[in-house]
Structure formats: C-alpha cells, structure tokens
Design an enzyme around this catalytic site. Structure first.
Site, short mmCIF file in Angstrom:
data_model
loop_
_atom_site.label_atom_id
_atom_site.label_comp_id
_atom_site.label_asym_id
_atom_site.label_seq_id
_atom_site.Cartn_x
_atom_site.Cartn_y
_atom_site.Cartn_z
N LYS A 291 37.60 43.49 42.85
CA LYS A 291 38.17 43.04 41.59
C LYS A 291 39.52 42.40 41.91
CE LYS A 291 39.11 44.54 36.95
NZ LYS A 291 39.07 45.70 36.03
N LYS B 245 34.34 40.43 40.70
CA LYS B 245 34.95 40.12 39.41
C LYS B 245 36.32 39.49 39.62
CE LYS B 245 36.36 42.68 35.28
NZ LYS B 245 36.37 44.01 34.67
C1 PBG Z 1 40.16 46.77 33.41
C2 PBG Z 1 39.15 45.76 32.99
C3 PBG Z 1 39.33 44.38 33.04
C4 PBG Z 1 38.20 43.80 32.51
C5 PBG Z 1 37.31 44.84 32.20
N1 PBG Z 1 37.93 46.05 32.50
C6 PBG Z 1 40.46 43.61 33.59
C7 PBG Z 1 41.80 43.86 33.06
O1 PBG Z 1 42.02 43.98 31.85
O2 PBG Z 1 42.70 43.91 33.89
C8 PBG Z 1 38.00 42.34 32.31
C9 PBG Z 1 36.73 41.91 31.67
C10 PBG Z 1 36.79 40.52 31.15
O3 PBG Z 1 37.80 39.81 31.26
O4 PBG Z 1 35.76 40.09 30.60
N2 PBG Z 1 39.65 47.92 33.95
#
Ligand code: PBG
Length: 343
Positions: free
Chosen positions: A215, A269
């Site tokens: 991520k 991601k």
């Molecule tokens: C954090 C989380 C994120 C997303 C899902 N869970 C990133 C964040 O806010 O830092 C992003 C999903 C998206 O942008 O569609 N655990």
C-alpha cells in the site's frame, strides 16, 4: 525471432513479394471483430470483481458521495440490499468500509474492538441475508481514530506493536461476526503473523487473510477519506507506514514478508499507477494477486466522463482489463456493479 521465422523470412532464402512489410502483417488478426475476439489474450469476468461498500449509521438511508458519482454510503439494512444486488449480479465478494460516528472515535480507535460496531453489525446482517457472498473486512484503525491514522498515535508517532496487538483482536471480532476474509490495510510490521495467530487460536482457521501488502503513500485516496470522514481529521501524512511511491523492490520485500507470515492473497493499492508492482508480484510469488482501483482513480474517470472529455464506459472497461493483463486475479473497484451489469 525464432529459428523458423529467421530461415523462412530471411532475404537469403526467400524474396518478399510484399516489400513494405515483408509479409509480416499483424493487422490480419485485427481486421474483424470475430478475429480480434479469437486472439484476445485477457478477459474480464464478473468473477474478477470485488465491490467496496461504504457503511453509515441509521436506517433505510443512503447518501451520495460528491467526489464519487454513483457511489453511496449505506445504512446496514441498505447495505444488505446492495449485497443482495451484488450476489444477483454474480459478484463474488464485497469489502466493507464504515463511516464511524465521530463521537465514537478516539486516540486509540478503541471502538474497533466493539463486537457491535458498524462493520460487525453489517457483516452479521449481510451474512444472514446473503450467505453466498464473500465478505472482506479491513482491520485498519483509521475509521475509528480521532486523528485518521491507521494506527495508535502516541507522542507524534504511530506505534507499531501496540497497533498490531489491537488489530489482531479486532480481526477476531470481525471473524466472529462472520467475515470470510480479513484484509488489513494498515501496513504495520508483523501484523499478518499476529492476525493469523489470533484467528487460529480462536478457531478461525478457515478465515483467510488478504493482505494489503503493498500500500503506497498515495494522493489517490482523497475521495475515500471524505467517504469515511477522515479527510478533515488526518494530521500529517501516512509516509511512516505506507510505501514510498518511488519504491518497487521494497514492495517485493513487503509482499514476501506477508506471505511468510501467512497471507493467503495480496493486494496492490492504488491500482492503475502501480501495475508494474502487480506484474512483479505475480511473476515472483505466483499467488492470488489483487489490485485496488481506489477512489481517486474512480473519481478521475467519472469526472472526465462527466465533462465529456472521455467515454466513461470504455475507460472503465479498459482500466479493468489492464489489471487483468498485468496479472491480477481480481480487482477491488467501485465500478463493480456497473461493470457486472455490462458483463
Ligand atoms: C486506510 C484506507 C485507505 C483506503 C481504504 N482504507 C487509504 C487512506 O485513507 O489512507 C483507500 C481506498 C480508496 O481510496 O478507495 N486504511
């Protein structure tokens, strides 16, 4: 060039009638729809789709999200109907993300441990009504913390081990509610092993772990943070725990670590800007590999389409196919229901 084509086509053995191309015309297989279909290497099917669903408190309501046209937040009863719709469309699994009541958020995200929190209530309700659909839940603390970080914030630092201990307990709670797959997106070190141990100790050997192994500290999460109400809260950034977008070898190390600790599947991601990572992971580890086409990627396509600058439907299909070509086994995408309907 193999030996065959060299001998057959080299000027020494064969004089070309077709001087421009030397008879090598790749357009032959592209000339008609039937022929393009015949040689098509990658296909997207409904089995490739995972639908992320936003949850909120209340009853029989849904709220549109401004930066994500077509995407809603749903109360639990409403989410059940969305899960029914997903099952009808043949979508194999959904992934839930809660917008937690601000009054329940605190420094340590303690409400993540509540068996009756929004995620767990939704899981129970969906499992009961739609047992055939897979439910993927995230254990990151960001929806539950007053500062929007994925871990416990102490003296300006996201503390690793304490966070890991807490999310392992939260994971057991999510499994007890009926989650089929735990997907930790927090990027703390050692979390996969801790979650695996906690699940096994509590009799959840059959609950899988889909690790957000790679991520990245990305700008593409913006609309999501609005959706779960962390946008205005977040102090600082997540660069001390998410991967630097400049790094690819480090992503490989993260994935290797998570697999050694017991991850069953990997997520990359964001998605489209990181297809090289998908390709490297799939080539290296040959395990089920997924990408998350995140909120900002969805928003870009929708916004450009709304302005008439691109054909939104074609851009959606092309982007999803690109994930398959890169080596994805599936894609977490807000386009899931729209795409499933087209398929
Ligand atoms: C954090 C989380 C994120 C997303 C899902 N869970 C990133 C964040 O806010 O830092 C992003 C999903 C998206 O942008 O569609 N655990």
């Amino acid at each position: 060039m193999n030996k065959f084509s060299r001998t057959m086509n080299s000027p020494a053995t064969r004089r070309s009638v077709d001087e421009i191309t030397g008879s090598r015309r790749l357009r032959r297989t592209r000339k008609a729809d039937w022929s393009r279909r015949l040689v098509r290497e990658n296909h997207l099917t409904v089995d490739d789709l995972i639908w992320p669903l936003f949850l909120m408190e209340g009853e029989n309501r849904q709220e549109p999200l401004e930066a994500m046209p077509g995407v809603m937040r749903h109360t639990v009863d409403h989410a059940v109907r969305q899960a029914e719709r997903a099952a009808r469309l043949g979508i194999p699994a959904i992934a839930t993300f809660p917008n937690i009541d601000p009054a329940r958020r605190d420094e340590t995200g303690s409400h993540s441990l509540d068996p009756d929190n929004l995620i767990n209530r939704a899981t129970r309700a969906i499992k009961e009504a739609v047992p055939e659909i897979g439910i993927i839940t995230d254990v990151a603390l960001d929806p539950f913390t007053s500062h929007g970080h994925d871990g416990i914030l102490r003296d300006g630092e996201i503390v690793n081990d304490e966070t890991v201990a807490q999310i392992a307990v939260a994971a057991v709670g999510q499994a007890a509610a009926g989650a089929d797959i735990i997907a930790p997106s927090d990027m703390m070190d050692g979390r996969i092993g801790a979650i695996r141990d906690a699940l096994d100790q509590n009799g959840f050997q059959n609950v899988a772990i889909m690790s957000y192994a790679t991520k990245f500290a990305s700008a593409f999460y913006g609309p999501y943070r609005e959706a779960i109400g962390t946008g205005g809260l977040l102090k600082g950034d997540k660069k001390t725990y998410y991967i630097d977008p400049a790094n690819s070898d480090e992503a490989l190390r993260e994935a290797e670590q998570d697999l050694l600790e017991g991850a069953d599947m990997l997520i990359v991601k964001p998605g489209l800007p990181y297809l090289d990572i998908v390709h490297r992971l799939k080539d290296t580890f040959a395990v089920p590999t997924f990408a998350y086409q995140v909120s900002g990627e969805y928003a870009m396509i929708k916004a450009a389409a709304a302005n008439g600058w691109i054909d939104g439907e074609r851009a959606m299909m092309e982007s999803l196919l690109a994930f398959k070509r890169a080596g994805c086994d599936g894609i977490l995408t807000y386009f899931a229901p729209e795409m499933a309907e087209l398929l």
